[in-house]
Design an enzyme around this catalytic site. Sequence first.
Site, mmCIF file in Angstrom:
data_model
loop_
_atom_site.group_PDB
_atom_site.id
_atom_site.type_symbol
_atom_site.label_atom_id
_atom_site.label_comp_id
_atom_site.label_asym_id
_atom_site.label_seq_id
_atom_site.Cartn_x
_atom_site.Cartn_y
_atom_site.Cartn_z
ATOM 1 N N LYS A 1 0.824 -1.220 0.000
ATOM 2 C CA LYS A 1 0.000 0.000 0.000
ATOM 3 C C LYS A 1 0.854 1.264 0.000
ATOM 4 C CE LYS A 1 -2.201 -0.851 3.803
ATOM 5 N NZ LYS A 1 -1.628 -2.166 4.146
ATOM 6 N N ASP B 1 -1.027 4.744 9.307
ATOM 7 C CA ASP B 1 -0.573 3.415 9.732
ATOM 8 C C ASP B 1 0.521 3.585 10.785
ATOM 9 O OD1 ASP B 1 0.425 0.866 10.032
ATOM 10 O OD2 ASP B 1 0.442 0.416 7.889
ATOM 11 N N CYS C 1 8.950 -19.640 -10.353
ATOM 12 C CA CYS C 1 8.290 -18.471 -10.946
ATOM 13 C C CYS C 1 7.074 -18.891 -11.764
ATOM 14 C CB CYS C 1 9.259 -17.695 -11.838
ATOM 15 S SG CYS C 1 10.732 -17.115 -10.972
ATOM 16 N N PRO D 1 4.361 -5.374 -11.206
ATOM 17 C CA PRO D 1 5.242 -6.540 -11.061
ATOM 18 C C PRO D 1 5.926 -6.626 -9.701
ATOM 19 C CG PRO D 1 6.401 -4.802 -12.210
ATOM 20 C CD PRO D 1 5.003 -4.284 -11.977
#
Length: 342
Positions: free
Chosen positions: A44, A68, A286, A313
């Site tokens: 985030k 946070d 992977c 990614p």
Amino acid sequence: MAAPVDDEFEDAPDVEPLEPTLSNVIDQRSLRWIFVGGKGGVGKTTCSCSLAVQLSLVRDSVLIISTDPAHNISDAFDQKFSKVPTKVRGYDNLFAMEIDPSLGVAELPDEIFEEDNMLSMGKKMMQEAMSAFPGIDEAMSYAEVMRLVKGMNFSVVVFDTAPTGHTLRLLNFPTIVERGLGRLMQIKNQISPFISQMCNMLGLGDMNADQLASKLEETLPVIRSVSEQFKDPEQTTFICVCIAEFLSLYETERLIQELAKCSIDTHNIIVNQLVFPDPEKPCRMCEARHKIQSKYLDQMEDLYEDFHIAKLPLLPHEVRGVENVNTFSKLLLEPYKPPSGK
């Protein structure tokens, strides 16, 4: 002979998927409040900092607030931030601040009350008063931040929120404060003998129940204004960040349902940490991971066809420091192109 029922739908075009970027958020100049949230550990903070960087290129002034307690935006920008908006190094119009609303009102220690029966009874009444509106301390902390931020006139504010439960409390704080104030007005005469002592211990100075209620009422117009803005899709939106795994998808769906109940607009999802195998460098791990993620990505695209779903990614390095955040932020506007074989 009648035509088959399916014929009339034969040439119906497929629904075009929405652009898989955050361009719609960047381009919506009316937005004032943008929340970025989701399950813990999905990235985030990296996404919210990257969004703030892109907004700073098209807006006059941008503030990113971390609610946070982990305060990862200091790590992301490699710069220490505090409760006061501080300019991010390398930018003229991007500011950051970190708050911890959960600290709110600390529990009062028993030692203060000693053995005095009257004071002990007072403590019980105070606890009863505070428990009558749970979350009021955290909500008042949010309210104070909103009051300050509104007065600073930033063109847009990005919230890097805590995991889902805290986020929903942040979005609901106007309701909690109004409910708490109403309850306080009902019981203020009952707790009046002890309110002054409680205020002194909490660092609020000399104050009786009427003064405390008056102080709270001063913040209500701001709270109501913010509440209206939160429910206006022209001014507020929520961006959900997740990873392509079952628990994260489940949490995202729960979050979207709760946002709908709160009348908070949301039409963007970021799916982070995706593995894209390189055909020229085979990797069994992977490929296995990619297969699992692809299954959940397909489910998301079916479930959220009216959302912009950005796919980011998994990187071989941490996104830390202004330069790395800058580079990563471009992926919010340009779909990532995975490696392909020749």
